[in-house]
Design an enzyme around this catalytic site. Structure first.
Site, PDB file in Angstrom:
ATOM      1  CB  SER A 102      -0.890   0.005   1.250  1.00  0.00           C
ATOM      2  OG  SER A 102      -1.537   1.248   1.420  1.00  0.00           O
TER       3      SER A 102
ATOM      4  CE1 TYR B 155      -4.300  -2.530   5.266  1.00  0.00           C
ATOM      5  CE2 TYR B 155      -3.907  -0.268   4.588  1.00  0.00           C
ATOM      6  CZ  TYR B 155      -4.209  -1.580   4.272  1.00  0.00           C
ATOM      7  OH  TYR B 155      -4.409  -1.941   2.965  1.00  0.00           O
TER       8      TYR B 155
END
Length: 283
Positions: free
Chosen positions: A166, A179
Site C-alpha cells: 500500500s 495498517y
C-alpha cells in the site's frame, strides 16, 4: 486490450480473492487464459467471483481458506493441485485493517486525555489484539501462504509471487498506525523474499495501491448520503488525478509483473499506483 498469451493455462492462486481489488485481479488473469483459484475466508464471496469468471468463458474455482491457518492453506493447495496442477503465480491479496488498531482523530490533544470521551480512541487506547490482528492478517498471512504455495514454484520456470502492499507503507496515514506499519512490513518482506528466492527461479514483487474505494473503506470515504467524507475531500485534494482508483487501474501493472516477457529482470520492487498522491506536497 492486453495480450499475454504465454500466461495461458498457467495456474494463479489469489488470496482475498472475494474482495473488490483481488476479484479484479482474478478476472484480469483469467481473461489471459490462466486457471484461477479464488481463495477467500468467505466462501460465498469466492464462489461469486469464480462463477463470474466461468460465465465469461474463463476457468476458475472457489476455495474457502484461512490464510492464518497452515492446515487450511495445505487443504486449499490440495484442492488447487487436484483441479489445476501446481501453482505458477501466487498473489497474496488477503489483508485489511481493524477498528481496534485505529485512532479516532488525526492527532492527539491534551483535551482527549483529560476528558476521556468514550467515543474517542487515542493512541493510548489502542488494543493489542487489534494491532496483532492487523499484523497477523497482512504479514503472517502472506508468510504462511507463501510457505505453502511456493513449494510448487521452486525450481520451475516463470513462477512469480505478487504481494499487495500500500502507499501507506511509504507515507503512513493518520488514524491507521497498525495498517500502515503492517503494509510497510509487507513491502520489506517482498524485498527479502525476492533475494531469498532468486536462486530457485521465483520473482517476487508487490503492488502498492493508493486510494481505492472498496467495501472495507467505504464508510471512511463516503457519508451516509453518498457524498464524500471530509477525509475523502482531503484525499482527492492531494491526488493530482483528482479521483479514487478503480480495479481496472491496476490491470496493466499486474500483467506487467505476471508476464516475464515484460518483467523477467524485475524482482524486489514495490510499484506505486496512486494517481500521483505521493508526489504531491500539498502546496
Amino acid at each position: 486490450m492486453f495480450s499475454h498469451t504465454n500466461l495461458k493455462d498457467r495456474v494463479a492462486v489469489i488470496t482475498g480473492g472475494g474482495g473488490v481489488l483481488c476479484s479484479g485481479f482474478a478476472k484480469d488473469l483469467a481473461a489471459q487464459g490462466m486457471k484461477v483459484a479464488v481463495l477467500d475466508l468467505n466462501s460465498d464471496a469466492a464462489q461469486k467471483v469464480a462463477d463470474e469468471i466461468t460465465a465469461a468463458g474463463g476457468s476458475a474455482i472457489a476455495v474457502a481458506c484461512n490464510v492464518l491457518d497452515t492446515e487450511s492453506l495445505k487443504g486449499a493447495k490440495k484442492v488447487v493441485n487436484e483441479a489445476f496442477g501446481p501453482c505458477d503465480l501466487l498473489l497474496n491479496g488477503a489483508g485489511g485493517n481493524n477498528p481496534k488498531g485505529t485512532t479516532t482523530k488525526d492527532t492527539l490533544s491534551l483535551e482527549d486525555l483529560a476528558e476521556k470521551d468514550p467515543n474517542v480512541t487515542t493512541f493510548f487506547d489502542l488494543k493489542p489484539e487489534g494491532i496483532q490482528f492487523v499484523f497477523n492478517l497482512n504479514i503472517l498471512g502472506t508468510l504462511l501462504t507463501t510457505q505453502v504455495f511456493a513449494l510448487d514454484m521452486v525450481g520451475r520456470e516463470h513462477t512469480t509471487i505478487i504481494n499487495v502492499s500500500s502507499m501507506n507503507a511509504y507515507r503512513p496515514l493518520t488514524r491507521i498506525p497498525a495498517y500502515s506499519a503492517a503494509k510497510a512490513g509487507v513491502s520489506n518482506f517482498t524485498q527479502w523474499m525476492a533475494v531469498h528466492f532468486a536462486d530457485v527461479g521465483i520473482r517476487v514483487n508487490a503492488l502498492a495501491p493508493g486510494f481505492f474505494s472498496t467495501n472495507q473503506n467505504k464508510t471512511l470515504l463516503y457519508n451516509p448520503d453518498g457524498s464524500l467524507s471530509a477525509r475523502s475531500e482531503k484525499i482527492i485534494g492531494h491526488t493530482p488525478l483528482r479521483r479514487f482508483g478503480t480495479p481496472e487501474d491496476l490491470t496493466g501493472t499486474l500483467l506487467y509483473l505476471a508476464d516475464e516477457t515484460y518483467s523477467a529482470f524485475v524482482t524486489g520492487v514495490i510499484i506505486p499506483i496512486d494517481g500521483g498522491f505521493a508526489a504531491y506536497s500539498g502546496v
